[in-house]
Design a protein around this motif. Structure first.
Motif, PDB file in Angstrom:
ATOM      1  N   HIS A  75     116.781  48.339  17.708  1.00  0.00           N
ATOM      2  CA  HIS A  75     117.332  46.858  17.688  1.00  0.00           C
ATOM      3  C   HIS A  75     118.177  46.397  16.522  1.00  0.00           C
ATOM      4  O   HIS A  75     117.610  47.029  15.316  1.00  0.00           O
ATOM      5  CB  HIS A  75     116.003  45.932  18.247  1.00  0.00           C
ATOM      6  N   GLU A  76     118.653  45.496  16.518  1.00  0.00           N
ATOM      7  CA  GLU A  76     119.370  44.800  15.147  1.00  0.00           C
ATOM      8  C   GLU A  76     118.066  44.168  14.327  1.00  0.00           C
ATOM      9  O   GLU A  76     117.060  43.630  15.000  1.00  0.00           O
ATOM     10  CB  GLU A  76     120.125  43.481  15.688  1.00  0.00           C
ATOM     11  N   PRO A  77     118.213  44.517  13.150  1.00  0.00           N
ATOM     12  CA  PRO A  77     116.981  44.067  12.197  1.00  0.00           C
ATOM     13  C   PRO A  77     117.001  42.521  12.394  1.00  0.00           C
ATOM     14  O   PRO A  77     117.882  41.844  12.553  1.00  0.00           O
ATOM     15  CB  PRO A  77     117.655  44.499  10.899  1.00  0.00           C
ATOM     16  N   ALA A  78     115.743  42.005  12.378  1.00  0.00           N
ATOM     17  CA  ALA A  78     115.780  40.687  11.988  1.00  0.00           C
ATOM     18  C   ALA A  78     116.056  40.299  10.753  1.00  0.00           C
ATOM     19  O   ALA A  78     116.142  41.162   9.875  1.00  0.00           O
ATOM     20  CB  ALA A  78     114.361  40.078  12.448  1.00  0.00           C
ATOM     21  N   ILE A  79     116.451  39.001  10.353  1.00  0.00           N
ATOM     22  CA  ILE A  79     116.653  38.494   9.015  1.00  0.00           C
ATOM     23  C   ILE A  79     115.569  37.510   8.523  1.00  0.00           C
ATOM     24  O   ILE A  79     115.580  36.520   9.332  1.00  0.00           O
ATOM     25  CB  ILE A  79     118.192  38.150   8.671  1.00  0.00           C
ATOM     26  N   LEU A  80     115.289  37.448   7.540  1.00  0.00           N
ATOM     27  CA  LEU A  80     114.374  36.387   6.710  1.00  0.00           C
ATOM     28  C   LEU A  80     115.124  35.868   5.670  1.00  0.00           C
ATOM     29  O   LEU A  80     115.429  36.422   4.646  1.00  0.00           O
ATOM     30  CB  LEU A  80     112.942  37.163   6.097  1.00  0.00           C
ATOM     31  N   PHE A  81     115.216  34.455   5.957  1.00  0.00           N
ATOM     32  CA  PHE A  81     115.648  33.621   4.473  1.00  0.00           C
ATOM     33  C   PHE A  81     114.729  33.019   3.930  1.00  0.00           C
ATOM     34  O   PHE A  81     113.855  32.198   4.528  1.00  0.00           O
ATOM     35  CB  PHE A  81     116.518  32.740   5.154  1.00  0.00           C
ATOM     36  N   ASP A  82     114.407  33.340   2.740  1.00  0.00           N
ATOM     37  CA  ASP A  82     113.335  32.830   1.664  1.00  0.00           C
ATOM     38  C   ASP A  82     114.044  31.509   1.202  1.00  0.00           C
ATOM     39  O   ASP A  82     114.833  31.395   0.445  1.00  0.00           O
ATOM     40  CB  ASP A  82     113.192  33.641   0.726  1.00  0.00           C
ATOM     41  N   SER A  83     113.011  30.616   1.465  1.00  0.00           N
ATOM     42  CA  SER A  83     113.475  29.215   1.192  1.00  0.00           C
ATOM     43  C   SER A  83     113.487  28.932  -0.267  1.00  0.00           C
ATOM     44  O   SER A  83     113.963  27.784  -0.789  1.00  0.00           O
ATOM     45  CB  SER A  83     112.686  28.019   1.918  1.00  0.00           C
ATOM     46  N   SER A  84     112.687  29.518  -1.119  1.00  0.00           N
ATOM     47  CA  SER A  84     112.728  29.381  -2.695  1.00  0.00           C
ATOM     48  C   SER A  84     113.653  30.108  -3.324  1.00  0.00           C
ATOM     49  O   SER A  84     114.444  29.636  -4.136  1.00  0.00           O
ATOM     50  CB  SER A  84     111.118  29.758  -2.892  1.00  0.00           C
ATOM     51  N   GLU A  85     113.719  31.389  -2.910  1.00  0.00           N
ATOM     52  CA  GLU A  85     114.787  32.280  -3.517  1.00  0.00           C
ATOM     53  C   GLU A  85     116.189  32.001  -3.194  1.00  0.00           C
ATOM     54  O   GLU A  85     117.217  32.488  -3.670  1.00  0.00           O
ATOM     55  CB  GLU A  85     114.354  33.706  -3.389  1.00  0.00           C
ATOM     56  N   LYS A  86     116.225  31.508  -1.745  1.00  0.00           N
ATOM     57  CA  LYS A  86     117.501  31.134  -1.155  1.00  0.00           C
ATOM     58  C   LYS A  86     118.327  32.733  -1.011  1.00  0.00           C
ATOM     59  O   LYS A  86     119.522  32.624  -1.013  1.00  0.00           O
ATOM     60  CB  LYS A  86     118.542  30.191  -2.029  1.00  0.00           C
ATOM     61  N   ASN A  87     117.434  33.542  -0.559  1.00  0.00           N
ATOM     62  CA  ASN A  87     118.258  34.811  -0.307  1.00  0.00           C
ATOM     63  C   ASN A  87     117.895  35.204   0.865  1.00  0.00           C
ATOM     64  O   ASN A  87     116.754  34.683   1.572  1.00  0.00           O
ATOM     65  CB  ASN A  87     118.091  35.846  -1.364  1.00  0.00           C
ATOM     66  N   PHE A  88     118.465  36.516   1.404  1.00  0.00           N
ATOM     67  CA  PHE A  88     117.971  37.023   2.884  1.00  0.00           C
ATOM     68  C   PHE A  88     117.532  38.441   2.527  1.00  0.00           C
ATOM     69  O   PHE A  88     117.988  39.105   1.623  1.00  0.00           O
ATOM     70  CB  PHE A  88     119.391  37.022   3.614  1.00  0.00           C
ATOM     71  N   THR A  89     116.701  38.656   3.504  1.00  0.00           N
ATOM     72  CA  THR A  89     116.045  40.121   3.494  1.00  0.00           C
ATOM     73  C   THR A  89     116.205  40.671   5.053  1.00  0.00           C
ATOM     74  O   THR A  89     115.854  39.733   6.036  1.00  0.00           O
ATOM     75  CB  THR A  89     114.608  40.303   3.091  1.00  0.00           C
ATOM     76  N   GLU A  90     116.519  41.669   5.121  1.00  0.00           N
ATOM     77  CA  GLU A  90     116.312  42.344   6.540  1.00  0.00           C
ATOM     78  C   GLU A  90     115.139  42.878   7.002  1.00  0.00           C
ATOM     79  O   GLU A  90     114.488  43.580   5.988  1.00  0.00           O
ATOM     80  CB  GLU A  90     117.664  43.325   7.005  1.00  0.00           C
ATOM     81  N   LEU A  91     114.515  42.525   8.071  1.00  0.00           N
ATOM     82  CA  LEU A  91     113.303  43.238   8.574  1.00  0.00           C
ATOM     83  C   LEU A  91     113.944  44.372   9.439  1.00  0.00           C
ATOM     84  O   LEU A  91     114.074  44.445  10.574  1.00  0.00           O
ATOM     85  CB  LEU A  91     112.554  42.278   9.381  1.00  0.00           C
TER      86      LEU A  91
END
Length: 203
Positions: A91-107
């Motif tokens: 499946h498409e990776p989920a994405i996580l937005f870090d509210s402190s760093e203001k960046n995205f990481t793919e799960l």
């Protein structure tokens, strides 16, 4: 497409988003069968990987003559330990937005779609800790692959910008903002694929 939420042992929450191949009655029935196997497997839930090993084994046996398959992303949220565990089955990776760093990481992670290889053993991935207000987006490929009249795709960057702009709002407001942006981007261009979107605000 299919999505659902499940109460797991010890106060954990399970979230699933799935996308079946094709768009007619057969795949819809296939998805119903997969949901039944999933609900059955959740009765003795010990972890995402083992759950998907079982569901895939039963589903592959059931659909081996049809050639049907489906992609699924399953996320386990433990709010007490502040951990995320997931399985990505093609499946498409989920994405996580870090509210402190203001960046995205793919799960992200390895894993084939369900219904292809009966003996495939799924791998479980994990992430420890999150900042309150962080956001998880789990969706189907219909979001990124929505096209406009010029043939351009909505893509990952536009999705991330919408989430970043509305990050301080509720999960429901973020979801609505993404759908509104998709509709504006698409205009009168016919929709080619289903769109399913789950937005989770981690507190």
């Amino acid at each position: 497409d299919y999505y659902d939420y499940y109460k797991l042992p010890n106060g954990r929450l399970g979230v699933v988003v799935a996308d079946a191949s094709a768009h007619v009655v057969g795949p819809a029935l296939h998805m119903t069968t997969a949901r039944a196997f999933l609900l059955f497997g959740l009765q003795n839930f010990t972890g995402p990987a083992r759950l998907f090993d079982e569901v895939n084994r039963f589903l592959t046996r059931d659909s081996s003559e049809t050639g049907r398959f489906m992609s699924i992303f399953f996320l386990e949220i433990d709010s007490s330990a502040k951990t995320l565990r997931w399985v990505r089955a093609g499946h498409e990776p989920a994405i996580l937005f870090d509210s402190s760093e203001k960046n995205f990481t793919e799960l992200t992670g390895k894993g084939v779609a369900l219904g292809i290889d009966e003996d495939f053993q799924f791998q479980e991935y994990a992430r420890e800790g999150w900042t309150s207000g962080s956001i998880v987006i789990v969706g189907t490929d219909g979001i990124r692959e929505t096209r406009n009249s010029e043939g351009d795709m909505f893509g990952l960057f536009r999705l991330q910008e919408v989430v970043r702009t509305h990050a301080d709002e509720s999960a429901e407001s973020i979801q609505n903002a993404v759908i509104d942006s998709l509709n504006t981007f698409q205009g009168d261009t016919p929709q080619e694929d289903d769109i399913t979107l789950v937005v989770i605000k981690l507190l």
